[in-house]
Scaffold this motif. Structure first.
Motif, PDB file in Angstrom:
ATOM      1  N   GLY A 121      49.721  44.416  42.575  1.00 41.00           N
ATOM      2  CA  GLY A 121      49.140  45.312  41.512  1.00 41.00           C
ATOM      3  C   GLY A 121      50.531  46.123  40.801  1.00 41.00           C
ATOM      4  O   GLY A 121      51.688  45.908  41.105  1.00 41.00           O
ATOM      5  N   ALA A 158      43.318  46.212  44.764  1.00 40.41           N
ATOM      6  CA  ALA A 158      42.543  47.101  45.167  1.00 40.41           C
ATOM      7  C   ALA A 158      43.472  48.451  45.301  1.00 40.41           C
ATOM      8  O   ALA A 158      44.448  48.403  44.684  1.00 40.41           O
ATOM      9  CB  ALA A 158      41.980  46.928  46.898  1.00 40.41           C
ATOM     10  N   PRO A 201      45.980  45.182  37.523  1.00 39.76           N
ATOM     11  CA  PRO A 201      46.282  43.812  37.907  1.00 39.76           C
ATOM     12  C   PRO A 201      47.398  43.489  36.628  1.00 39.76           C
ATOM     13  O   PRO A 201      47.459  44.088  35.665  1.00 39.76           O
ATOM     14  CB  PRO A 201      44.910  43.202  37.502  1.00 39.76           C
ATOM     15  CG  PRO A 201      44.341  43.853  36.758  1.00 39.76           C
ATOM     16  CD  PRO A 201      44.569  45.406  37.275  1.00 39.76           C
ATOM     17  N   GLN A 240      44.650  39.118  40.699  1.00 40.73           N
ATOM     18  CA  GLN A 240      43.829  39.689  39.403  1.00 40.73           C
ATOM     19  C   GLN A 240      42.841  40.709  39.718  1.00 40.73           C
ATOM     20  O   GLN A 240      42.110  41.153  38.904  1.00 40.73           O
ATOM     21  CB  GLN A 240      43.340  38.303  38.737  1.00 40.73           C
ATOM     22  CG  GLN A 240      44.182  37.380  38.513  1.00 40.73           C
ATOM     23  CD  GLN A 240      45.235  37.722  37.324  1.00 40.73           C
ATOM     24  OE1 GLN A 240      44.903  38.107  36.348  1.00 40.73           O
ATOM     25  NE2 GLN A 240      46.531  37.853  37.797  1.00 40.73           N
ATOM     26  N   THR A 241      42.514  41.026  41.052  1.00 42.44           N
ATOM     27  CA  THR A 241      41.424  42.064  41.389  1.00 42.44           C
ATOM     28  C   THR A 241      42.167  42.790  42.404  1.00 42.44           C
ATOM     29  O   THR A 241      41.891  42.827  43.438  1.00 42.44           O
ATOM     30  CB  THR A 241      40.195  41.407  41.879  1.00 42.44           C
ATOM     31  OG1 THR A 241      40.634  40.504  42.898  1.00 42.44           O
ATOM     32  CG2 THR A 241      39.595  40.614  40.860  1.00 42.44           C
TER      33      THR A 241
END
Length: 295
Positions: free
Chosen positions: A115, A189, A194, A186-187
């Motif tokens: 991320g 936490a 992203p 892409q997801t």
């Protein structure tokens, strides 16, 4: 009048023109093909991937090319060392990537960008990676190159930071074999943003693409210039011959004109018997002004 085209000088000009025109056309067509390839790759990269497209195994999508770049890839293993990639902009804001090395079940390691976070790179801000065996799905990306990405290399950065995401910069940090690629989750936490998939190097409508288009125009302009210069030389030769035949040129220039058959005009009048080196006849002796005395 056109016999001058068979002279050695014009043979050289004609051979040069006959070779240069096909060469310029070939180079212009090649540059145009390069531009069209970049336009095609840009359209392909801009096309939205089907939402229902399933992730494919990582090894089945390698090596990364224009077709597989951005595809969802899956890999399983355990996270290891975590690094930060500073000076990465996203949506107009400056921040950094959180990159964690994933040692896959195959024994090879692949960098995973988990991320993006805003601000200055700080290890205290980066969330710790999950422990134990994990399954990761992310967009596949080709290894970066410092020369094409415009980012600095690892040298000069603080410990724990990386300038370029690529096997060349990670080879000294990882003992295991490395994949020549990386994944971006892409997801993510833990509040991370992203990182979108990027177009592969040397593709898309970038500056290089328009350079190819500019080079295409230049090569075709060279063709027109060669034809123009040949026609200009040809017309000048023809005009020179016409002026020589019409007697509009001085004697010396007419004799030097290409293909001219005129000889320099004689400076002596017709019928003159004078020749170089001949003695000029003397005038008759003058008559005596006094008559002989009469006897």
């Amino acid at each position: 009048m056109h016999r001058f085209l068979l002279t050695p000088r014009w043979w050289g000009i004609n051979v040069f023109v006959a070779l240069s025109i096909p060469f310029c056309l070939f180079m212009g067509t090649w540059q145009l093909g390069r531009f069209e390839d970049r336009v095609g790759s840009h359209r392909e990269a801009s096309a939205e991937r089907p939402a229902e497209q399933a992730a494919a195994p990582l090894d089945s999508l390698l090596p990364v090319d224009t077709t597989t770049s951005g595809r969802l890839a899956s890999a399983a293993g355990e996270y290891g060392r975590q690094l930060l990639v500073p000076e990465r902009d996203l949506d107009g804001k400056s921040g950094f990537y959180v990159l964690t090395l994933l040692r896959t079940d195959s024994g090879k390691t692949i960098p995973v960008v988990r991320g993006w976070l805003p601000g200055t790179a700080d290890a205290a801000k980066a969330p710790a990676p999950p422990t134990g065996r994990v399954e990761v799905t992310g967009a596949l990306q080709a290894s970066e190159n410092a020369g094409t990405k415009g980012v600095h290399a690892e040298g000069g950065l603080p410990a724990g930071q990386l300038g370029v995401i690529g096997s060349a910069t990670l080879v000294n940090l990882v003992q295991d074999p490395l994949y020549d690629a990386w994944l971006t989750v892409q997801t993510p936490a833990d509040g991370m943003v992203p990182v979108p998939a990027q177009a592969p190097s040397n593709t898309g409508l970038d500056l290089k693409a328009f350079q190819n288009l500019g080079y295409t125009g230049e090569w075709f302009v060279f063709v027109a210039f060669v034809l123009f210069m040949w026609f200009r030389l040809y017309r000048r030769e023809v005009e020179t011959l016409r002026d020589a035949e019409a007697g509009l040129l001085p004697a010396a220039e007419a004799a030097d004109a290409p293909g001219s058959t005129h000889a320099p005009a004689s400076t002596h009048a017709p019928g003159s018997t004078d020749a170089p080196g001949s003695a000029k006849p003397e005038a008759p002796a003058a008559a005596s002004a006094t008559a002989p005395a009469a006897e």
